[in-house]
Design a protein around this motif. Structure first.
Motif, PDB file in Angstrom:
ATOM      1  N   SER B  10       0.827  -1.204   0.000  1.00 11.22           N
ATOM      2  CA  SER B  10       0.000   0.000   0.000  1.00 11.22           C
ATOM      3  C   SER B  10       0.861   1.253   0.000  1.00 11.22           C
ATOM      4  O   SER B  10       2.027   1.239   0.416  1.00 11.22           O
ATOM      5  CB  SER B  10      -0.940   0.003   1.208  1.00 11.22           C
ATOM      6  OG  SER B  10      -0.199   0.043   2.400  1.00 11.22           O
ATOM      7  N   LEU B  11       0.239   2.339  -0.470  1.00  8.62           N
ATOM      8  CA  LEU B  11       0.915   3.630  -0.555  1.00  8.62           C
ATOM      9  C   LEU B  11      -0.129   4.715  -0.361  1.00  8.62           C
ATOM     10  O   LEU B  11      -1.173   4.693  -1.015  1.00  8.62           O
ATOM     11  CB  LEU B  11       1.577   3.779  -1.932  1.00  8.62           C
ATOM     12  CG  LEU B  11       2.164   5.125  -2.292  1.00  8.62           C
ATOM     13  CD1 LEU B  11       3.407   5.392  -1.469  1.00  8.62           C
ATOM     14  CD2 LEU B  11       2.519   5.187  -3.784  1.00  8.62           C
ATOM     15  N   SER B  12       0.147   5.640   0.535  1.00  6.31           N
ATOM     16  CA  SER B  12      -0.745   6.771   0.736  1.00  6.31           C
ATOM     17  C   SER B  12      -0.015   8.041   0.328  1.00  6.31           C
ATOM     18  O   SER B  12       1.133   8.267   0.732  1.00  6.31           O
ATOM     19  CB  SER B  12      -1.177   6.850   2.209  1.00  6.31           C
ATOM     20  OG  SER B  12      -2.093   7.910   2.390  1.00  6.31           O
ATOM     21  N   VAL B  13      -0.671   8.879  -0.463  1.00  5.29           N
ATOM     22  CA  VAL B  13      -0.033  10.090  -0.963  1.00  5.29           C
ATOM     23  C   VAL B  13      -1.048  11.222  -0.986  1.00  5.29           C
ATOM     24  O   VAL B  13      -2.258  10.994  -1.173  1.00  5.29           O
ATOM     25  CB  VAL B  13       0.568   9.847  -2.366  1.00  5.29           C
ATOM     26  CG1 VAL B  13      -0.522   9.537  -3.371  1.00  5.29           C
ATOM     27  CG2 VAL B  13       1.421  11.006  -2.816  1.00  5.29           C
ATOM     28  N   GLN B  14      -0.534  12.424  -0.784  1.00  6.90           N
ATOM     29  CA  GLN B  14      -1.425  13.582  -0.807  1.00  6.90           C
ATOM     30  C   GLN B  14      -1.708  14.006  -2.246  1.00  6.90           C
ATOM     31  O   GLN B  14      -0.830  13.901  -3.129  1.00  6.90           O
ATOM     32  CB  GLN B  14      -0.769  14.743  -0.050  1.00  6.90           C
ATOM     33  CG  GLN B  14      -1.542  15.195   1.168  1.00  6.90           C
ATOM     34  CD  GLN B  14      -0.866  16.335   1.882  1.00  6.90           C
ATOM     35  OE1 GLN B  14       0.314  16.627   1.710  1.00  6.90           O
ATOM     36  NE2 GLN B  14      -1.626  17.003   2.728  1.00  6.90           N
ATOM     37  N   GLY B 107       0.421  -6.451  -6.582  1.00  3.26           N
ATOM     38  CA  GLY B 107      -0.311  -5.192  -6.588  1.00  3.26           C
ATOM     39  C   GLY B 107       0.062  -4.270  -5.445  1.00  3.26           C
ATOM     40  O   GLY B 107       0.529  -4.702  -4.390  1.00  3.26           O
ATOM     41  N   THR B 108      -0.125  -2.966  -5.678  1.00  5.56           N
ATOM     42  CA  THR B 108       0.055  -1.932  -4.657  1.00  5.56           C
ATOM     43  C   THR B 108      -1.210  -1.090  -4.605  1.00  5.56           C
ATOM     44  O   THR B 108      -1.640  -0.561  -5.629  1.00  5.56           O
ATOM     45  CB  THR B 108       1.258  -1.020  -4.978  1.00  5.56           C
ATOM     46  OG1 THR B 108       2.460  -1.780  -4.978  1.00  5.56           O
ATOM     47  CG2 THR B 108       1.368   0.112  -3.955  1.00  5.56           C
ATOM     48  N   GLN B 109      -1.795  -1.003  -3.415  1.00  2.05           N
ATOM     49  CA  GLN B 109      -2.988  -0.189  -3.222  1.00  2.05           C
ATOM     50  C   GLN B 109      -2.568   1.259  -3.002  1.00  2.05           C
ATOM     51  O   GLN B 109      -1.841   1.552  -2.057  1.00  2.05           O
ATOM     52  CB  GLN B 109      -3.768  -0.693  -2.019  1.00  2.05           C
ATOM     53  CG  GLN B 109      -4.932   0.201  -1.603  1.00  2.05           C
ATOM     54  CD  GLN B 109      -6.156   0.008  -2.469  1.00  2.05           C
ATOM     55  OE1 GLN B 109      -6.704  -1.080  -2.560  1.00  2.05           O
ATOM     56  NE2 GLN B 109      -6.602   1.076  -3.111  1.00  2.05           N
ATOM     57  N   VAL B 110      -3.004   2.132  -3.886  1.00  2.09           N
ATOM     58  CA  VAL B 110      -2.691   3.564  -3.752  1.00  2.09           C
ATOM     59  C   VAL B 110      -3.914   4.309  -3.255  1.00  2.09           C
ATOM     60  O   VAL B 110      -5.012   4.135  -3.788  1.00  2.09           O
ATOM     61  CB  VAL B 110      -2.229   4.152  -5.100  1.00  2.09           C
ATOM     62  CG1 VAL B 110      -2.072   5.666  -5.000  1.00  2.09           C
ATOM     63  CG2 VAL B 110      -0.918   3.506  -5.535  1.00  2.09           C
ATOM     64  N   VAL B 111      -3.710   5.117  -2.231  1.00  2.00           N
ATOM     65  CA  VAL B 111      -4.777   5.972  -1.712  1.00  2.00           C
ATOM     66  C   VAL B 111      -4.288   7.412  -1.804  1.00  2.00           C
ATOM     67  O   VAL B 111      -3.258   7.766  -1.225  1.00  2.00           O
ATOM     68  CB  VAL B 111      -5.132   5.617  -0.253  1.00  2.00           C
ATOM     69  CG1 VAL B 111      -6.173   6.595   0.283  1.00  2.00           C
ATOM     70  CG2 VAL B 111      -5.634   4.189  -0.166  1.00  2.00           C
ATOM     71  N   VAL B 112      -5.031   8.215  -2.558  1.00  2.00           N
ATOM     72  CA  VAL B 112      -4.697   9.633  -2.696  1.00  2.00           C
ATOM     73  C   VAL B 112      -5.627  10.430  -1.800  1.00  2.00           C
ATOM     74  O   VAL B 112      -6.853  10.395  -1.975  1.00  2.00           O
ATOM     75  CB  VAL B 112      -4.825  10.091  -4.157  1.00  2.00           C
ATOM     76  CG1 VAL B 112      -4.465  11.574  -4.283  1.00  2.00           C
ATOM     77  CG2 VAL B 112      -3.935   9.250  -5.059  1.00  2.00           C
ATOM     78  N   THR B 113      -5.049  11.132  -0.858  1.00  2.00           N
ATOM     79  CA  THR B 113      -5.850  11.890   0.121  1.00  2.00           C
ATOM     80  C   THR B 113      -5.890  13.368  -0.250  1.00  2.00           C
ATOM     81  O   THR B 113      -4.927  13.892  -0.806  1.00  2.00           O
ATOM     82  CB  THR B 113      -5.263  11.729   1.522  1.00  2.00           C
ATOM     83  OG1 THR B 113      -3.893  12.171   1.504  1.00  2.00           O
ATOM     84  CG2 THR B 113      -5.298  10.266   1.961  1.00  2.00           C
ATOM     85  N   PRO B 114      -7.016  14.031   0.065  1.00  2.00           N
ATOM     86  CA  PRO B 114      -7.139  15.460  -0.272  1.00  2.00           C
ATOM     87  C   PRO B 114      -6.126  16.311   0.487  1.00  2.00           C
ATOM     88  O   PRO B 114      -5.717  15.967   1.583  1.00  2.00           O
ATOM     89  CB  PRO B 114      -8.575  15.808   0.160  1.00  2.00           C
ATOM     90  CG  PRO B 114      -9.268  14.502   0.291  1.00  2.00           C
ATOM     91  CD  PRO B 114      -8.225  13.481   0.641  1.00  2.00           C
TER      92      PRO B 114
END
Lengths: 117, 114
Positions: B10-14, B107-114
């Motif tokens: 997983s990856l979280s990015v703004q 796979g890599t789960q990407v979450v783009v946060t506001p």
């Protein structure tokens, strides 16, 4: 153009029962693939057809899985009898060519989610 | 034997920042690499590819880099947008496989946060 059609979208069965999935590829696509995607893993190829002939079924558990592609168009994937570990999404994909150079871009259907209880 | 590996689940990015997804492979016979994007309840869709004779391929906000000596490729998304939130799969094709089948990473789960 219409995409790859799959049905059913969801199926719940008990172990030792049988199930069949259907796939209609993009018109004119000679190559058809069935992939199995277990939760948390990437898609794994089960079987690949070129027209109505099998070109790779090395990872198909042939004691319980079978697939056919009559007339080189639609395909069905059958599991009989099902085991708990068969719970997965079964993805059908098709491509214009399976041979030669260039990136082989597969177009996937939405998948059929199987739950075996 | 997993020949295509995505070690970051997983990856979280703004929003607006760069997303960098990594993929490693072990098979030196791979000649094409592809990235697919998958939304929930949908099939994977093709995003971008790169041939082993190149080291970079760009398409709009998406750029794929290939380092053959390290057997490593990466996907850069700049700038990241909320619609980019999805699972991204790295895939590879073996040059000796004339039928063109693809091997996929986990796979890599990407979450783009506001």
């Amino acid at each position: 153009e219409a995409g790859v059609a799959q049905s059913p979208r969801y199926k719940i069965i008990e172990k030792r029962q049988s199930v069949a999935f259907w796939c209609n590829p993009i018109s004119g696509h000679a190559t058809l693939y069935w992939y199995q995607q277990i939760l948390g893993q990437g898609p794994k190829l089960l079987i690949q057809f070129q027209n109505n002939g099998v070109v790779d079924d090395s990872q198909l558990p042939k004691d319980r899985f079978s697939a056919e592609r009559l007339k080189g168009v639609d395909s069905t994937l059958k599991i009989q009898p099902a085991k708990l570990e068969d719970s997965a999404v079964y993805l059908c994909a098709s491509s214009l060519v399976g041979l030669g150079t260039g990136a082989n871009v597969l177009t996937f259907g939405a998948g059929s989610r199987l739950t075996v209880l | 034997d997993q020949q295509v590996k995505q070690n970051s689940p997983s990856l979280s990015v703004q929003e607006g920042r760069i997303s960098i997804l990594n993929c490693d492979y072990t098979n030196s016979m791979f000649d094409y690499f592809l990235w697919y994007k998958k939304y929930p309840a949908e099939g994977p869709t093709f995003l971008i590819s790169i041939s082993s004779i190149k080291d970079k391929n760009e398409d709009g906000r998406f750029t794929v880099f290939l380092n053959k000596s390290a057997k490593h490729l990466s996907l850069h998304i700049v700038p990241s947008q909320p619609g980019d939130s999805a699972v991204y799969f790295c895939a590879a094709r073996e040059t000796t496989d004339s039928w063109g089948k693809l091997q996929f990473g986990a796979g890599t789960q990407v979450v783009v946060t506001p």
